[in-house]
Design a protein around this motif. Structure first.
Motif, PDB file in Angstrom:
ATOM      1  N   UNK A  50     -12.260  -6.459  18.597  1.00  0.00           N
ATOM      2  CA  UNK A  50     -13.612  -6.700  18.944  1.00  0.00           C
ATOM      3  C   UNK A  50     -14.783  -6.732  17.869  1.00  0.00           C
ATOM      4  N   UNK A  51     -14.157  -5.884  16.757  1.00  0.00           N
ATOM      5  CA  UNK A  51     -15.302  -5.718  15.696  1.00  0.00           C
ATOM      6  C   UNK A  51     -15.246  -6.836  14.682  1.00  0.00           C
ATOM      7  N   UNK A  52     -14.221  -7.868  14.966  1.00  0.00           N
ATOM      8  CA  UNK A  52     -13.953  -8.956  13.936  1.00  0.00           C
ATOM      9  C   UNK A  52     -14.922  -9.991  14.204  1.00  0.00           C
ATOM     10  N   UNK A  53     -15.208 -10.913  13.309  1.00  0.00           N
ATOM     11  CA  UNK A  53     -16.111 -11.996  13.835  1.00  0.00           C
ATOM     12  C   UNK A  53     -14.945 -13.274  14.464  1.00  0.00           C
ATOM     13  N   UNK A  54     -15.203 -14.000  15.395  1.00  0.00           N
ATOM     14  CA  UNK A  54     -14.618 -14.919  16.007  1.00  0.00           C
ATOM     15  C   UNK A  54     -13.481 -15.511  15.158  1.00  0.00           C
ATOM     16  N   UNK A  55     -13.892 -16.203  14.179  1.00  0.00           N
ATOM     17  CA  UNK A  55     -13.059 -16.576  12.929  1.00  0.00           C
ATOM     18  C   UNK A  55     -11.964 -15.828  12.685  1.00  0.00           C
ATOM     19  N   UNK A  56     -12.123 -14.494  12.286  1.00  0.00           N
ATOM     20  CA  UNK A  56     -11.475 -13.438  11.475  1.00  0.00           C
ATOM     21  C   UNK A  56     -10.424 -13.149  12.870  1.00  0.00           C
ATOM     22  N   UNK A  57     -11.054 -13.018  14.332  1.00  0.00           N
ATOM     23  CA  UNK A  57      -9.953 -12.643  15.095  1.00  0.00           C
ATOM     24  C   UNK A  57      -9.032 -13.688  15.591  1.00  0.00           C
ATOM     25  N   UNK A  58      -9.319 -14.987  15.481  1.00  0.00           N
ATOM     26  CA  UNK A  58      -8.414 -16.094  15.776  1.00  0.00           C
ATOM     27  C   UNK A  58      -7.259 -16.245  14.523  1.00  0.00           C
ATOM     28  N   UNK A  59      -7.925 -16.160  13.345  1.00  0.00           N
ATOM     29  CA  UNK A  59      -6.913 -16.292  11.890  1.00  0.00           C
ATOM     30  C   UNK A  59      -5.988 -15.058  12.271  1.00  0.00           C
ATOM     31  N   UNK A  60      -6.467 -13.916  12.500  1.00  0.00           N
ATOM     32  CA  UNK A  60      -5.698 -12.684  12.383  1.00  0.00           C
ATOM     33  C   UNK A  60      -4.632 -12.659  13.201  1.00  0.00           C
ATOM     34  N   UNK A  61      -5.041 -12.706  14.477  1.00  0.00           N
ATOM     35  CA  UNK A  61      -4.183 -12.835  15.836  1.00  0.00           C
ATOM     36  C   UNK A  61      -3.210 -13.907  15.851  1.00  0.00           C
TER      37      UNK A  61
END
Length: 297
Positions: A125-136
């Motif tokens: 939840x602390x990530x930016x949307x783009x970070x979250x998508x790329x990381x996950x």
């Protein structure tokens, strides 16, 4: 006809994977279900000829689901600012608990592993949307950056940097205790809570512990996090005083030991814990009834 039918069967078989991806991206079962439904709606809206041109329907559905989730994440901050109190990810029961439920639910499709623990989802939840998508997509589901680039509209190199940034956030988070240790600590918390033993609770809680509750404005609960082991212990004892007949059960919550509070067979609260060095450092208590639908009494 046979080819079309086989392709339809193949796309239906992707549903489990898509639900797993969408839940980790959004933290909400309802939003995950909506995102996957939207992806399928777009698939079935394609002309048959266009469907035949798509070499991998599963990859196509994943890309579309990822884009839908990215849009949802982009608007989530504004929506959660209007949310009453703290917003927490949906808690997931173990398969045995789900098997006793009624009807189909996106939770039935979930694979529970360390990427769905409450502690992990809160970091996401602390990530930016783009970070979250790329990381996950890369670190959890092993999708190549070339495919992630198509979802984010960025270069593979940029997606690699985004995933690395997300990875640092996860690495900086506390390492949780082994399941056996967590189970033992949670069991002790349950016993102390049931007997309203404030001293025992204080011993079990980190002095800097934080408890966050999510009632969604639908049930009474604290609207801001309770900070400090002593304050949390007092609050827990006060809850026990105000809720006669409350039954505490040890249950798996998002794949790790947690507690479920119910009264008259109805689940009222699902609590997830983060245990560090033998003490509880975080408590996440979900009370919003809409988030407790996969749970049964």
């Amino acid at each position: 006809m046979g080819t079309a039918g086989a392709r339809t069967d193949a796309t239906v078989g992707e549903r489990r994977q898509l639900i797993n991806v969408a839940y980790r991206l959004l933290g909400s079962l309802a939003e995950a279900e909506d995102a996957v439904q939207e992806a399928y709606a777009r698939w079935y809206a394609l002309p048959p000829g266009r469907q035949e041109e798509i070499v991998s329907p599963g990859a196509w559905l994943t890309t579309v689901t990822g884009r839908v989730c990215l849009d949802v994440l982009g608007s989530a901050r504004a929506r959660r600012e209007r949310y009453v109190g703290a917003w927490l990810p949906d808690p997931l029961p173990a398969q045995a608990e789900r098997d006793r439920g009624h009807g189909a639910d996106p939770a039935d499709q979930m694979v529970l592993d360390e990427s769905v623990t409450m502690a992990f989802l809160v970091v996401l939840e602390s990530m930016t949307p783009a970070e979250r998508v790329a990381f996950v997509l890369h670190d959890v589901f092993r999708y190549p950056f070339a495919e992630i680039a198509g979802i984010l509209g960025r270069t593979p190199a940029a997606c690699k940097q985004l995933a690395a940034s997300g990875r640092r956030r996860v690495r900086d988070a506390r390492v949780r205790a082994a399941p056996a240790v967590q189970a033992d600590v949670v069991r002790q918390v349950k016993a102390a809570w049931e007997t309203k033993d404030i001293a025992a609770l204080v011993d079990l809680l980190d002095p800097a512990a934080v408890m966050t509750a999510d009632g969604g404005g639908m049930v009474g609960t604290v609207l801001r996090p309770v900070e400090g082991g002593a304050r949390i212990a007092q609050y827990m004892a006060a809850i026990a005083d105000r809720a006669p007949g409350l039954e505490l059960l040890e249950r798996s919550v998002n794949g790790v030991p947690g507690l479920v509070a119910r009264r008259d067979g109805v689940v009222l609260t699902v609590a997830a814990f983060d245990v560090c060095e033998g003490r509880v450092s975080r408590i996440w208590a979900v009370r919003n009834p809409e988030k407790l639908r996969p749970w049964v009494g």
